[in-house]
Design a protein around this motif. Structure first.
Motif, PDB file in Angstrom:
ATOM      1  N   HIS A 139       0.863  -1.185   0.000  1.00  0.00           N
ATOM      2  CA  HIS A 139       0.000   0.000   0.000  1.00  0.00           C
ATOM      3  C   HIS A 139       0.898   1.233   0.000  1.00  0.00           C
ATOM      4  CE1 HIS A 139      -3.623   2.282   1.931  1.00  0.00           C
ATOM      5  NE2 HIS A 139      -3.318   2.688   0.709  1.00  0.00           N
ATOM      6  N   ARG A 140       1.047   1.832  -1.179  1.00  0.00           N
ATOM      7  CA  ARG A 140       1.945   2.977  -1.318  1.00  0.00           C
ATOM      8  C   ARG A 140       1.149   4.231  -1.662  1.00  0.00           C
ATOM      9  NH1 ARG A 140       6.266   1.306  -4.905  1.00  0.00           N
ATOM     10  NH2 ARG A 140       7.022   0.487  -2.930  1.00  0.00           N
ATOM     11  N   TYR A 141       0.383   4.159  -2.738  1.00  0.00           N
ATOM     12  CA  TYR A 141      -0.452   5.297  -3.131  1.00  0.00           C
ATOM     13  C   TYR A 141      -1.718   5.257  -2.261  1.00  0.00           C
ATOM     14  CZ  TYR A 141       2.473   4.862  -7.303  1.00  0.00           C
ATOM     15  OH  TYR A 141       3.526   4.750  -8.163  1.00  0.00           O
ATOM     16  N   PRO A 142      -2.270   6.441  -1.904  1.00  0.00           N
ATOM     17  CA  PRO A 142      -3.423   6.420  -0.992  1.00  0.00           C
ATOM     18  C   PRO A 142      -4.608   5.613  -1.527  1.00  0.00           C
ATOM     19  CG  PRO A 142      -2.795   8.688  -1.590  1.00  0.00           C
ATOM     20  CD  PRO A 142      -1.851   7.778  -2.300  1.00  0.00           C
ATOM     21  N   ASP A 143      -4.853   5.698  -2.844  1.00  0.00           N
ATOM     22  CA  ASP A 143      -6.091   5.093  -3.368  1.00  0.00           C
ATOM     23  C   ASP A 143      -5.858   3.755  -4.074  1.00  0.00           C
ATOM     24  OD1 ASP A 143      -4.781   6.046  -5.607  1.00  0.00           O
ATOM     25  OD2 ASP A 143      -6.580   6.860  -6.559  1.00  0.00           O
ATOM     26  N   LYS A 144      -4.622   3.256  -4.031  1.00  0.00           N
ATOM     27  CA  LYS A 144      -4.329   2.044  -4.799  1.00  0.00           C
ATOM     28  C   LYS A 144      -3.489   1.046  -4.004  1.00  0.00           C
ATOM     29  CE  LYS A 144      -1.012   0.731  -7.925  1.00  0.00           C
ATOM     30  NZ  LYS A 144       0.069   0.965  -8.859  1.00  0.00           N
ATOM     31  N   VAL A 145      -3.801  -0.236  -4.157  1.00  0.00           N
ATOM     32  CA  VAL A 145      -2.943  -1.257  -3.530  1.00  0.00           C
ATOM     33  C   VAL A 145      -2.529  -2.296  -4.561  1.00  0.00           C
ATOM     34  CG1 VAL A 145      -3.770  -1.090  -1.132  1.00  0.00           C
ATOM     35  CG2 VAL A 145      -4.999  -2.551  -2.775  1.00  0.00           C
ATOM     36  N   LEU A 146      -1.421  -2.955  -4.235  1.00  0.00           N
ATOM     37  CA  LEU A 146      -0.909  -4.036  -5.077  1.00  0.00           C
ATOM     38  C   LEU A 146      -1.062  -5.335  -4.294  1.00  0.00           C
ATOM     39  CD1 LEU A 146       0.890  -5.142  -7.446  1.00  0.00           C
ATOM     40  CD2 LEU A 146       2.877  -4.498  -6.058  1.00  0.00           C
ATOM     41  N   PHE A 147      -1.854  -6.246  -4.821  1.00  0.00           N
ATOM     42  CA  PHE A 147      -2.143  -7.510  -4.144  1.00  0.00           C
ATOM     43  C   PHE A 147      -1.373  -8.608  -4.883  1.00  0.00           C
ATOM     44  CE2 PHE A 147      -5.896 -10.733  -3.563  1.00  0.00           C
ATOM     45  CZ  PHE A 147      -5.157 -11.437  -2.619  1.00  0.00           C
ATOM     46  N   LEU A 148      -0.547  -9.345  -4.143  1.00  0.00           N
ATOM     47  CA  LEU A 148       0.273 -10.406  -4.753  1.00  0.00           C
ATOM     48  C   LEU A 148      -0.195 -11.771  -4.238  1.00  0.00           C
ATOM     49  CD1 LEU A 148       3.795  -8.708  -4.270  1.00  0.00           C
ATOM     50  CD2 LEU A 148       2.289  -8.550  -6.262  1.00  0.00           C
ATOM     51  N   PRO A 149      -1.294 -12.302  -4.785  1.00  0.00           N
ATOM     52  CA  PRO A 149      -1.854 -13.534  -4.227  1.00  0.00           C
ATOM     53  C   PRO A 149      -1.073 -14.799  -4.564  1.00  0.00           C
ATOM     54  CG  PRO A 149      -3.144 -12.835  -6.119  1.00  0.00           C
ATOM     55  CD  PRO A 149      -2.105 -11.775  -5.895  1.00  0.00           C
ATOM     56  N   LEU A 150      -0.099 -14.682  -5.460  1.00  0.00           N
ATOM     57  CA  LEU A 150       0.644 -15.893  -5.845  1.00  0.00           C
ATOM     58  C   LEU A 150       2.046 -15.523  -6.326  1.00  0.00           C
ATOM     59  CD1 LEU A 150      -0.729 -17.268  -9.267  1.00  0.00           C
ATOM     60  CD2 LEU A 150      -0.838 -14.906  -8.575  1.00  0.00           C
ATOM     61  N   THR A 151       2.925 -16.524  -6.356  1.00  0.00           N
ATOM     62  CA  THR A 151       4.311 -16.246  -6.770  1.00  0.00           C
ATOM     63  C   THR A 151       4.731 -17.126  -7.953  1.00  0.00           C
ATOM     64  OG1 THR A 151       5.102 -17.806  -5.118  1.00  0.00           O
ATOM     65  CG2 THR A 151       5.114 -15.486  -4.493  1.00  0.00           C
ATOM     66  N   ILE A 152       3.768 -17.610  -8.697  1.00  0.00           N
ATOM     67  CA  ILE A 152       4.119 -18.445  -9.855  1.00  0.00           C
ATOM     68  C   ILE A 152       3.605 -17.811 -11.155  1.00  0.00           C
ATOM     69  CG2 ILE A 152       4.434 -20.716  -8.790  1.00  0.00           C
ATOM     70  CD1 ILE A 152       1.464 -21.231  -9.154  1.00  0.00           C
ATOM     71  N   CYS A 153       4.265 -18.164 -12.251  1.00  0.00           N
ATOM     72  CA  CYS A 153       3.941 -17.575 -13.559  1.00  0.00           C
ATOM     73  C   CYS A 153       4.032 -18.668 -14.628  1.00  0.00           C
ATOM     74  CB  CYS A 153       4.938 -16.493 -13.937  1.00  0.00           C
ATOM     75  SG  CYS A 153       5.177 -15.254 -12.664  1.00  0.00           S
ATOM     76  N   PRO A 154       3.368 -18.460 -15.768  1.00  0.00           N
ATOM     77  CA  PRO A 154       3.474 -19.447 -16.849  1.00  0.00           C
ATOM     78  C   PRO A 154       4.834 -19.415 -17.544  1.00  0.00           C
ATOM     79  CG  PRO A 154       2.027 -17.644 -17.499  1.00  0.00           C
ATOM     80  CD  PRO A 154       2.412 -17.392 -16.078  1.00  0.00           C
TER      81      PRO A 154
END
Ligand code: SF4
Length: 447
Positions: A139-154
């Protein structure tokens, strides 16, 4: 990049309308008998993804030289990222000249490419962990958050900014990965519920492609039900490296589409952010995948990373931008490469970013022209490449502020040392000179 290169675009006017549609995978000995039907199937792509260099050797047979194989082996001792690549991208690599191929560079590291990290590099260059109030959330910007629900990629990108957590551990980095673990998701929703200023959630990771349909719905529905959430974005590189999933995984596309419809019913935006960095990733398959998403009414925006030898030539960047526009993807950002480990060979100077931005602007409509940004090391957020406070080009030091995000804090970004003059390179060798140069640049910024 010289002024001459900028002034003389070599690409033809309508080159961006050509989409590769041949049976290109058949030139890979190991895929020679794979039918178009098999290649189109997302399950086939997943099952045949390449995760070990011995698989590369087996698939290519005589097409891979011993030198290149040895170079790949050497790369495995250094790289912070595991190998994972879909047959689609693997087959698009120019195996006649793999060392210089922009696609190979992004996904299959070789030992000879690595150079020492910049002394100011950081594993968590964007300070995402520092700005994390609950696990999996920044949570960096007041109105925006970054949610990282997983750590895998295709696929695993060699230039990943989250190499500290994405994919498994490598010989050089021990990682605390958590797969697609739902353990903290409800805590994240609760935190967002308790913070009414938040309107915007980016669901990234990791890659949303690796969330199953049930998880896509679970996350989407929970977020959309929070009254103050107005926008959610699923982030996935998938469309760029695995378009077959959009074309044949009806359950996954159905889930995204349902969340999108729910959003519309609530008057809220549900969009996809994707991640093409090279026009070579765009084929007829990408166009067909985008046709499907477009017909579902889903908006897709692109975030590219500026990388030496991948897209730092004006022709490549213009072609990428125009092609994206043509398949209804809005080119949104081009990022200066973050100062993370194992990526110095990919980084370009800030001057290059600025020149490239100047060259691209005007080659297509303004709304389809990406904003070139520097995501400030230390957590200042994304700033337009030209909005630095001071830039010492000789020593490759730029000074920045982020008045609203971190008032009063001063940020610095550094050009790759091997791009500087021999004298400047020498200055960077001394810790004391480094400190003097940085302090001097900050002083000259006159903040
Ligand atoms: S898809 Fe994104 S998160 Fe995954 S490895 Fe690539 S850059 Fe990193």
């Amino acid at each position: 990049m010289s002024k001459d290169e900028i002034d003389h675009l070599k690409i033809k006017d309508l080159e961006h309308r050509n989409f590769r549609n041949d049976d290109f995978w058949k030139s890979i000995p190991g895929f020679a008998s794979v039918t178009r039907g098999e290649f189109s199937d997302h399950m086939w792509q997943l099952k045949n993804s390449i995760r070990k260099i011995d698989q590369v050797k087996k698939l290519l047979g005589d097409r891979m030289s011993k030198e290149f194989y040895d170079d790949m082996v050497a790369g495995q001792h250094i790289t912070p990222m595991n190998i994972r690549i879909t047959p689609y991208v693997f087959s698009l690599i120019d195996w006649n000249d793999p060392l210089n191929c922009p696609l190979r560079k992004q996904f299959l590291p070789v030992g000879s490419q690595f150079i020492p990290d910049h002394p100011m590099h950081m594993a968590d260059s964007l300070s995402e962990d520092e700005d994390s109030p609950v696990p999996m959330l920044t949570h960096r910007y007041p109105d925006k958050v970054l949610f990282l629900p997983l750590t895998i990629c295709p696929v695993y990108c060699s230039y990943c900014t989250r190499s500290r957590i994405i994919g498994g551990s490598t010989e050089s980095v021990e990682k605390e990965t958590y797969g697609a673990n739902q353990k903290y998701w409800d805590d994240v929703f609760e935190y967002i519920r308790q913070h009414p200023k938040i309107e915007d959630v980016v669901i990234s990771g990791g890659d949303s492609y690796m969330l199953n349909a049930k998880q896509i719905r679970y996350i989407g529905e929970n977020l959309l039900k929070i009254p103050h959430i107005q926008r959610i974005r699923y982030a996935t590189k998938g469309i760029a490296i695995f378009p077959q999933k959009i074309l044949t995984d009806d359950e996954w596309v159905g889930a995204i589409s349902e969340v999108h419809k729910l959003g519309r019913a609530f008057g809220k935006q549900v969009v996809i952010h994707t991640h093409f960095s090279s026009h070579l990733e765009i084929t007829k398959w990408s166009q067909m995948a985008m046709d499907r998403l477009f017909s579902e009414g889903i908006i897709v925006r692109n975030q590219a990373v500026l990388q030496e030898g991948v897209n730092n030539h004006v022709d490549d960047m213009v072609l990428l931008t125009r092609k994206l526009g043509l398949i209804n993807i809005q080119p949104y950002y081009v990022y200066m490469h973050d100062m993370v480990p194992g990526c110095e060979h990919f980084r370009t100077t800030l001057s290059d970013g600025i020149r490239l931005e100047k060259a691209v602007r005007g080659t297509t409509a303004g709304f389809n022209t990406p904003t070139f940004v520097c995501d400030l090391p230390g957590g200042g957020g994304k700033r337009n490449v030209s909005s630095y406070e001071y830039y010492d080009k000789e020593n490759g030091i730029s000074v920045w502020t982020a008045p609203y995000v971190k008032p009063g804090k001063v940020f610095t970004y550094f050009d790759p040392i091997h791009k500087l003059s021999p004298e400047a390179q020498k200055r960077w060798l001394s810790e004391n000179d480094r400190k003097i140069m940085i302090d001097e640049a900050i002083k000259k910024a006159n903040l």
